[in-house]
Every structure is written in C-alpha cells, then in structure tokens.
Design a protein around this motif. Structure first.
Motif, PDB file in Angstrom:
ATOM      1  N   UNK A 228       1.263  -1.273  -1.501  1.00  0.00           N
ATOM      2  CA  UNK A 228       0.847  -0.002  -2.190  1.00  0.00           C
ATOM      3  C   UNK A 228       1.151   1.194  -1.187  1.00  0.00           C
ATOM      4  N   UNK A 229       1.285   2.244  -1.865  1.00  0.00           N
ATOM      5  CA  UNK A 229       1.432   3.453  -1.066  1.00  0.00           C
ATOM      6  C   UNK A 229       0.503   3.713  -0.044  1.00  0.00           C
ATOM      7  N   UNK A 230      -0.799   3.288  -0.064  1.00  0.00           N
ATOM      8  CA  UNK A 230      -1.987   3.549   0.825  1.00  0.00           C
ATOM      9  C   UNK A 230      -1.278   2.495   1.952  1.00  0.00           C
ATOM     10  N   UNK A 231      -0.799   1.305   1.894  1.00  0.00           N
ATOM     11  CA  UNK A 231      -0.507   0.124   2.898  1.00  0.00           C
ATOM     12  C   UNK A 231       0.810   0.746   3.423  1.00  0.00           C
ATOM     13  N   UNK A 232       1.680   1.314   2.766  1.00  0.00           N
ATOM     14  CA  UNK A 232       2.909   1.789   3.551  1.00  0.00           C
ATOM     15  C   UNK A 232       2.615   3.116   4.393  1.00  0.00           C
ATOM     16  N   UNK A 233       1.530   3.827   3.790  1.00  0.00           N
ATOM     17  CA  UNK A 233       1.205   5.125   4.683  1.00  0.00           C
ATOM     18  C   UNK A 233       0.454   4.635   6.107  1.00  0.00           C
TER      19      UNK A 233
END
Length: 452
Positions: A228-233
């Motif tokens: 998810x975008x959160x994990x990539x961040x």
C-alpha cells in the motif's frame, strides 16, 4: 613501478614480512580481474597467465606475475598450486530469492500467474523457523558451489526467514545483503503483513543484522502492487533512518505487471515514479529487471544513482522480455547480473552469462566474455556500491575468489584445445561453463567449498 617492486611494496604496506609469511596465503594460477568496465577502458583487464595471489587476514595483499616475485620471497611462502586453472574474484549475484530454491524450474506460467501458482504457496512454509534454517543452509551451500560469494537476496515476509539466512551466511563469513519482504496487499492472507508491522520488523532486523560481520540489510518491498502507499512511505522512512541500508525490489518486468501498477497508482506518472515518490530510488537502490522502461525512466534511474539487475534466465523462462543492457549502461545506469532463482533456472553465473549473451544477440547486440565476466564480478560490486571491498584483486580488497577449471567435460576440453586467444578461451568458458567448472570457492580468505 615494475611488478617486482610493486609486489614488495604491497607486502610492506600491509605488514607482510618474511617472519610473518606463515600467516600469508599464496595461490599460484592464472589470474583474471578487472579494475573498470572493459568496454570503456582498454586497460581495465588484468590477466596473469602464471600469477601469484597473496592473501593475509582475509584481504588481498597483491596479485603479481609469479616470475616477478623474488625467489627468496617465494621460498618463505606456502603456495597452493592451482596451475592450469583460472582464479577470478568471487561472483556477485545482484538478484535472487532464497525461499524459491525448491520451486526452481516450475512449469508453464508468466510472472503474475507464476507468483500465485508457485511462489506464494512455497513461501508460506518459511513461517516455520526450522524449515527456514534447513533451506537457508542449502541455499548458501549452493551459492558457494557455483562460485558466488556475494548476493543480494529476498527472504520472505517472515522475520525468521531473514534470521535463518543471515545465520547461515555468517557461519561462512560471507558478505551477503538480504531483507524481509514487505507485502500488505494483493497477496494471500497467510503472507501479508501490515504497513506498521512490516516497518517494525524490518527496523528490528536492521538493528540486529546490518553490519553484523560482513552482513548488510536491504529494505525489501516485493514490488509496488503488493504494498500500500502507507507501506511504501514507511519503507522510505526506514531509508531515511538508516541511510546506509539498501533498497531492493522489482521494476517493469512484465507488461501486465506495469498495467496493474498504473491502475493501482493512477496519480503517479509511471512505475518508477511510484518508487521515486516514496523516496525509494537512490544510490543504494537496486531494481530487478527494468525490461520495459518508459520514456525518461532510464534517465531518472541514472539521476538517482540507482542500479538495476540483468536477469536473463528468468526473463526468458517467464517470457518477460529482453533486457537492453547497453542502452542502460550508456544512459549512466549501473548494472549487475542476477540469477533470479527460482524463476531463473540456475545458480551458475556462467550459465546466466550464457543466456545473457543470447538475449543481446536477439537485439543485434554483443556481450563479450570480458564484459560478461566484468558484470559478474566488479560490475556487480559496483552496482552494490561495494567495489572498494569486493570484485577485484586490487590490494586491500576482501579475499573472495573462485577457482575455475577451463575444461570440466570432454567437450569443454576439446573446445578449449582449439582456442588460440584469451578472449576465445574465456568466451568458451562463459558459454559452456557451469557448476562443474568450479574447483573451489574461497570466502574471506578461507576455503568455503571444494569440488568433491
């Protein structure tokens, strides 16, 4: 400076005196190593037909012509005689999956179907720490049996798989880079973490293993669709908190994969821009495959100082496409060579170069033996920002090397008997060679494998 004076100066600079020579290991053989890309520097190839390699405390002291070493000095050394064989710096594999060892050569799928049919069910087994240790030991032994002394490795989503791999590598004193896979969506429930748990577990593993002996850590999102975008961040946050760790992931391997990424991240300009947006493209980032790059992406990779892994056996096996080696290098992108086991079908870097030559032929390009062997040694070290430590026989480098038989089979011997130049001999070795040609592998100055 002539070679005799150079050899003596190297000994003195590293504190090797006659009285200390018992602690100095010496190997007599043909020596081949590179100090730069031979396609760019005509003087980058260093070949000594009858050479002497001196090792002390796990580091190279000198590589010299045997005849140039003073006889009095030679008499003080215990020399391991590998005459008639070829010594190269240990092979550097810049992309490989250790849990996929057992599913190598699985039939009939392209990338996304292959992941669901084979990869995910296999990686589920590595929740068992005992199973992970068993497979990790086999994996490390297989690397060494093929002459590979450094690798950038994917584990699984399970922290215990990373522990098992690093424990097995540490027992052999290997320089290994690895990391826990981050995967919080578009994967089976049994393999998903969460963005926060992936961050927390990776952070703990970095503190435990990064710079432990010769080990290094890589933050490892599998690929953009499974994070998810959160994990990539949060992966980007780890790189900010630990600036000298690595980032490894996949990029533009398969056209359906690229379309999927665009559907998941419509706000981004393309696949690479997803990683770049979250701070994942930098000098210690290595992206596997990069076959189907779009306009401007090679330039972005070069501008960020990122590297890519050329994985010809898996690209052909999965029908993914043909890697554009020379255009990427000309754009200023560092390139390493990867076996990509288990989609790749061999641990052998020689066999991987065999397939790499064919990939270039299909595009009207060439891959000479010098360029290929550079890519498998110093080129890989450069891709991993480790050229000051491994990849050549320059003084002070870590003493990882492989001893190769020129001809391991009757057919290889026949072909070698017809070769009239060094380039012809090396090309025949690159095209015909495999694990049977590996006589011995040395890690940190110690023999870690010897052919039965």
């Amino acid at each position: 400076m002539n070679r005799t004076v150079y050899f003596i100066v190297c000994l003195l600079c590293l504190g090797v005196t006659m009285s200390a020579s018992a602690a100095t290991q010496a190997y007599r053989a043909s020596l081949l190593y590179f100090t730069a890309d031979p396609t760019r520097d005509a003087n980058a190839t260093h070949y000594l037909e009858d050479g002497l390699l001196l090792i002390r405390d796990g580091h190279v002291v000198a590589a010299s012509d045997y005849a140039s070493v003073p006889a009095a000095q030679r008499r003080q050394l215990t020399i391991t005689d590998y005459r008639g064989k070829l010594l190269l710096p240990g092979f550097v594999d810049t992309h490989i999956h250790f849990p996929q060892t057992e599913m190598i050569a699985s039939y009939g799928e392209q990338l996304l179907e292959w992941l669901n049919s084979y990869t995910f069910p296999t990686e589920r087994k590595f929740a068992d720490a005992g199973y992970a240790r068993q497979r990790a030991g086999f994996f490390i032994d297989e690397l060494l049996r093929n002459g590979t002394t450094t690798a950038l490795v994917f584990a699984t989503v399970h922290p215990q798989s990373v522990d098992a791999l690093f424990e097995a590598a540490a027992a052999k004193q290997m320089r290994l880079i690895a990391g826990k896979v981050l995967m919080d969506r578009n994967a089976p429930d049994y393999l998903r973490d969460t963005a926060q748990r992936g961050y927390d577990e990776s952070r703990a593993l970095i503190r435990k293993w990064h710079h432990h002996g010769r080990l290094l850590y890589a933050v490892t999102p599998r690929f953009a669709p499974t994070s998810t975008p959160q994990q990539l961040a949060l992966a980007g946050k780890l790189l900010q908190e630990f600036p000298d760790v690595y980032l490894q992931t996949h990029l533009s391997e398969n056209k359906n994969e690229i379309a999927w990424v665009k559907s998941l991240f419509p706000e981004r300009k393309g696949y690479l821009d997803v990683y770049d947006h979250y701070g994942l493209a930098g000098p210690r980032s290595l992206f596997a495959h990069a076959i189907h790059l779009e306009d401007g992406e090679a330039q972005t990779l070069a501008a960020r100082g990122a590297a890519v892994a050329f994985c010809p056996t898996s690209n052909l096996f999965l029908g993914s496409g043909l890697f554009r080696l020379h255009p990427l290098k000309q754009a200023g992108v560092r390139v390493g060579l990867g076996t990509d086991v288990g989609a790749g079908t061999s641990f052998s870097m020689l066999q991987t170069l065999n397939e790499g030559y064919k990939v270039q032929q299909l595009q009207g390009e060439k891959l000479s033996a010098r360029e290929g062997l550079y890519q498998a040694t110093l080129g890989g070290a450069e891709a991993l920002q480790l050229a000051d430590r491994i990849g050549s026989f320059q003084p002070g480098r870590e003493a990882d090397f492989v001893v190769l038989e020129w001809g391991a089979t009757p057919l290889q011997q026949l072909r070698q008997s017809q070769a009239r130049t060094l380039d012809d001999r090396l090309f025949a070795l690159m095209m015909q060679g495999d694990d049977r040609n590996v006589v011995a592998t040395y890690v940190n100055g110690e023999q870690a494998y010897r052919r039965p």
